[in-house]
Design a protein around this motif. Structure first.
Motif, PDB file in Angstrom:
ATOM      1  N   UNK A 172      -5.025  -4.912 -40.399  1.00 48.27           N
ATOM      2  CA  UNK A 172      -5.215  -6.004 -41.155  1.00 48.27           C
ATOM      3  C   UNK A 172      -6.572  -6.487 -41.297  1.00 48.27           C
ATOM      4  N   UNK A 173      -7.357  -6.445 -42.176  1.00 46.36           N
ATOM      5  CA  UNK A 173      -8.922  -6.859 -42.275  1.00 46.36           C
ATOM      6  C   UNK A 173      -8.899  -8.157 -42.962  1.00 46.36           C
ATOM      7  N   UNK A 174      -8.928  -9.374 -42.342  1.00 43.76           N
ATOM      8  CA  UNK A 174      -8.993 -10.774 -43.004  1.00 43.76           C
ATOM      9  C   UNK A 174     -10.044 -11.653 -42.682  1.00 43.76           C
ATOM     10  N   UNK A 175     -10.293 -12.532 -43.484  1.00 48.50           N
ATOM     11  CA  UNK A 175     -11.212 -13.543 -43.014  1.00 48.50           C
ATOM     12  C   UNK A 175     -10.385 -14.669 -42.284  1.00 48.50           C
ATOM     13  N   UNK A 176      -9.152 -14.530 -42.257  1.00 45.93           N
ATOM     14  CA  UNK A 176      -8.147 -15.643 -41.868  1.00 45.93           C
ATOM     15  C   UNK A 176      -8.201 -15.609 -40.163  1.00 45.93           C
ATOM     16  N   UNK A 177      -8.574 -16.661 -39.617  1.00 44.13           N
ATOM     17  CA  UNK A 177      -8.488 -16.720 -38.192  1.00 44.13           C
ATOM     18  C   UNK A 177      -7.275 -17.676 -37.642  1.00 44.13           C
ATOM     19  N   UNK A 178      -6.533 -17.785 -38.623  1.00 38.22           N
ATOM     20  CA  UNK A 178      -5.134 -18.755 -38.309  1.00 38.22           C
ATOM     21  C   UNK A 178      -4.328 -17.934 -37.363  1.00 38.22           C
ATOM     22  N   UNK A 179      -4.048 -18.606 -36.562  1.00 37.26           N
ATOM     23  CA  UNK A 179      -3.128 -18.372 -35.383  1.00 37.26           C
ATOM     24  C   UNK A 179      -1.862 -17.894 -35.766  1.00 37.26           C
ATOM     25  N   UNK A 180      -1.293 -18.464 -36.786  1.00 40.20           N
ATOM     26  CA  UNK A 180      -0.258 -18.068 -37.469  1.00 40.20           C
ATOM     27  C   UNK A 180      -0.005 -16.678 -38.135  1.00 40.20           C
ATOM     28  N   UNK A 181      -1.216 -16.294 -38.724  1.00 42.73           N
ATOM     29  CA  UNK A 181      -1.449 -15.064 -39.353  1.00 42.73           C
ATOM     30  C   UNK A 181      -1.405 -14.090 -38.171  1.00 42.73           C
ATOM     31  N   UNK A 182      -2.212 -14.184 -37.252  1.00 45.12           N
ATOM     32  CA  UNK A 182      -2.615 -13.198 -36.081  1.00 45.12           C
ATOM     33  C   UNK A 182      -1.043 -13.072 -35.305  1.00 45.12           C
ATOM     34  N   UNK A 183      -0.136 -14.215 -35.226  1.00 46.03           N
ATOM     35  CA  UNK A 183       0.912 -14.024 -34.553  1.00 46.03           C
ATOM     36  C   UNK A 183       1.895 -13.203 -35.397  1.00 46.03           C
ATOM     37  N   UNK A 184       1.969 -13.563 -36.657  1.00 45.13           N
ATOM     38  CA  UNK A 184       2.871 -12.901 -37.623  1.00 45.13           C
ATOM     39  C   UNK A 184       2.392 -11.336 -37.544  1.00 45.13           C
ATOM     40  N   UNK A 185       1.384 -11.041 -37.541  1.00 45.13           N
ATOM     41  CA  UNK A 185       0.788  -9.527 -37.433  1.00 45.13           C
ATOM     42  C   UNK A 185       1.171  -8.823 -36.181  1.00 45.13           C
ATOM     43  N   UNK A 186       1.017  -9.735 -34.976  1.00 47.39           N
ATOM     44  CA  UNK A 186       1.335  -9.001 -33.778  1.00 47.39           C
ATOM     45  C   UNK A 186       2.840  -8.777 -33.562  1.00 47.39           C
ATOM     46  N   UNK A 187       3.714  -9.440 -34.296  1.00 42.46           N
ATOM     47  CA  UNK A 187       5.220  -9.038 -34.271  1.00 42.46           C
ATOM     48  C   UNK A 187       5.646  -7.861 -35.503  1.00 42.46           C
ATOM     49  N   UNK A 188       4.620  -7.394 -36.124  1.00 38.88           N
ATOM     50  CA  UNK A 188       5.009  -6.390 -37.139  1.00 38.88           C
ATOM     51  C   UNK A 188       4.434  -4.680 -36.409  1.00 38.88           C
ATOM     52  N   UNK A 189       5.576  -4.069 -36.295  1.00 42.10           N
ATOM     53  CA  UNK A 189       5.387  -2.685 -35.438  1.00 42.10           C
ATOM     54  C   UNK A 189       4.412  -1.770 -36.497  1.00 42.10           C
ATOM     55  N   UNK A 190       4.384  -1.988 -37.750  1.00 41.68           N
ATOM     56  CA  UNK A 190       3.816  -1.027 -38.759  1.00 41.68           C
ATOM     57  C   UNK A 190       2.218  -1.321 -38.665  1.00 41.68           C
ATOM     58  N   UNK A 191       1.899  -2.365 -37.968  1.00 40.12           N
ATOM     59  CA  UNK A 191       0.464  -2.915 -37.831  1.00 40.12           C
ATOM     60  C   UNK A 191      -0.345  -2.190 -36.512  1.00 40.12           C
ATOM     61  N   UNK A 192      -1.374  -1.478 -36.684  1.00 35.50           N
ATOM     62  CA  UNK A 192      -2.029  -1.039 -35.365  1.00 35.50           C
ATOM     63  C   UNK A 192      -3.160  -2.030 -34.965  1.00 35.50           C
ATOM     64  N   UNK A 193      -3.555  -3.009 -35.728  1.00 33.09           N
ATOM     65  CA  UNK A 193      -4.575  -4.077 -35.332  1.00 33.09           C
ATOM     66  C   UNK A 193      -4.797  -5.120 -36.341  1.00 33.09           C
ATOM     67  N   UNK A 194      -5.692  -6.067 -35.766  1.00 34.58           N
ATOM     68  CA  UNK A 194      -5.856  -7.133 -36.737  1.00 34.58           C
ATOM     69  C   UNK A 194      -7.478  -7.354 -36.583  1.00 34.58           C
ATOM     70  N   UNK A 195      -8.359  -7.157 -37.550  1.00 35.15           N
ATOM     71  CA  UNK A 195      -9.805  -7.306 -37.503  1.00 35.15           C
ATOM     72  C   UNK A 195     -10.042  -8.337 -38.499  1.00 35.15           C
TER      73      UNK A 195
END
Length: 137
Positions: free
Chosen positions: A93-116
């Protein structure tokens, strides 16, 4: 790198797409970069690759906030296609969102490799490519 690797950029910001593609080509001219402007087109692209048995992108850089189908919607649809996918697809995920809720949601998705966080610079891309391709850039 011997074979051309595929990178897919998914973002509704045309300027960002242009700059990312340019930066990736500065890093390596062996990377093939494709881009689409929303999650729906990205799913069509992935489905077309699986139907035609053409190589899927090894890396997808995915924006969260897009019209039609956003990044979260793309991930839900991608998960449905996953049984048809034989190679590993690294989704960042490449996003301008620094919201903690987005980062947490992303961390729970096994399909994701990272959040930038945007903007992505050349050194971040080099680190990502080193991790994925196990090569020096």
């Amino acid at each position: 790198m011997h074979k051309k690797s595929n990178i897919l950029l998914v973002d509704d910001d045309e300027l960002y797409l242009f700059l990312m593609e340019k930066t990736i080509h500065q890093i390596s001219n062996t990377l093939k970069v494709s881009s689409v402007t929303d999650g729906e087109r990205a799913i069509e692209y992935i489905a077309q690759c699986t139907n035609e048995m053409t190589p899927l992108p090894e890396v997808i850089f995915l924006d969260i906030n897009m019209p039609f189908l956003d990044g979260w919607g793309f991930l839900a649809e991608f998960k449905k296609l996953n049984p048809l996918i034989s190679n590993k697809v690294n989704i960042y995920i490449v996003s301008s969102s620094m919201r903690e809720s987005d980062k947490k949601r992303a961390a729970n998705l096994e399909e994701l490799t990272g959040y930038v966080i945007k903007p992505v610079d050349k050194s971040q891309l080099i680190e990502i490519f080193k991790t994925i391709y196990h090569e020096n850039w």
